[in-house]
Design an enzyme around this catalytic site. Structure first.
Site, PDB file in Angstrom:
ATOM      1  CB  SER A 198      33.176 104.342  65.587  1.00 44.76           C
ATOM      2  OG  SER A 198      34.057 105.168  66.337  1.00 44.76           O
TER       3      SER A 198
ATOM      4  CE1 TYR B 167      32.673 108.215  62.075  1.00 39.64           C
ATOM      5  CE2 TYR B 167      33.438 107.867  64.321  1.00 39.64           C
ATOM      6  CZ  TYR B 167      33.453 107.525  62.980  1.00 39.64           C
ATOM      7  OH  TYR B 167      34.245 106.483  62.555  1.00 39.64           O
TER       8      TYR B 167
END
Ligand code: ADP
Length: 248
Positions: free
Chosen positions: A140, A153
């Site tokens: 990401s 995350y």
């Protein structure tokens, strides 16, 4: 066709990037092993691929569980005889800052986003050595820069990038390439709920130079590039697909 007769194992194939990538890879000639813990959604992906004339099977698995991962790798080889592409894409997004995110959710984020890749590579490596295969990991942009409200995350996706680099260095001699995709923000399954909050949505949209969220197709095209020979001299790379966010 960029992936003619290749066998691709794709986790998180039931929705979002995983689903669209499974369909794109199948269109490019790959046989798909669609892995998801949501069995129904993985089956739907398989049905849609078959309707378009492609070949695919679904396997139910929790990618953070050792025995489940061992099983879907074995199922892939049983069905299609080899593995050419391993796309480690299943993931979870637990929003919140360090005070808000529970320790359990932090550990789950690492289990689903990181342990899963460690395990799948461990069990698939023997077959990837035989095929001189390719690994693509979904990291990401949040693994490169700090995303707001995404401590678990971001940390787990940073680990995905490091894991990608380590794998790339160790297995280049075996002819295996390993790269990561770093999506910015898309309004897909994972982030849909969080982005319904107006402040959260603005916080994520305002720093993107291209002034739009990504689409699943944007990500799938990048995955195809990294999974195919189009990227034959690229390994250990973390490719941002983020409208310029991490460059701004
Ligand atoms: P994205 O927006 O990144 O595509 P989604 O939530 O739409 O995110 O897709 C993530 C996929 O990963 C979903 O299909 C979900 O069922 C799957 N998934 C999440 N956790 C696990 C898990 N532990 N094991 C297997 N699949 C999982």
């Amino acid at each position: 066709m960029l992936l003619k007769d290749k066998v691709a194992v794709i986790t998180g194939a039931g929705s979002g990037f995983g689903k669209i990538t499974s369909k794109l890879f199948a269109k490019e000639g790959a046989k798909i092993v669609a892995v998801d813990y949501n069995e129904e959604s993985a089956k739907e992906t398989v049905e849609e691929i078959k309707k378009d004339g492609g070949e695919a099977i679904s396997v139910k698995a929790d990618v953070s569980k050792d025995s489940d991962v061992k099983n879907f790798i074995a199922e892939a080889v049983n069905e299609f005889g080899k593995i050419d592409i391993l796309f480690n894409n299943a993931g979870v997004f637990k929003p919140g800052n360090v005070e808000e995110v529970s320790f359990d959710d932090f550990k789950t984020s690492f289990g689903v986003n990181v342990d899963s890749i460690f395990l799948a590579c461990k069990y698939a490596m023997k077959y990837l050595k035989e095929s001189k295969g390719v690994i693509v990991n979904t990291a990401s942009a949040g693994g490169i820069i700090g995303f707001p409200q995404a401590v678990a995350y971001g940390a787990s996706k940073g680990a995905v990038i490091s894991l990608t680099q380590a794998l790339a260095v160790d297995y280049a001699k075996d002819g295996i390439r390993v790269n990561a995709i770093c999506p910015g923000t898309s309004k897909t399954g994972m982030t849909k709920e969080a982005l319904e909050d107006k402040d959260m949505c603005n916080a994520y949209l305002s720093p993107i130079p291209m002034a739009r969220f990504g689409t699943v197709e944007d990500i799938a095209k990048a995955a195809l590039f990294l999974a195919s020979d189009q990227s034959s001299y690229i390994t250990g790379h973390a490719l941002p697909v983020d409208g310029g966010w991490t460059m701004s």
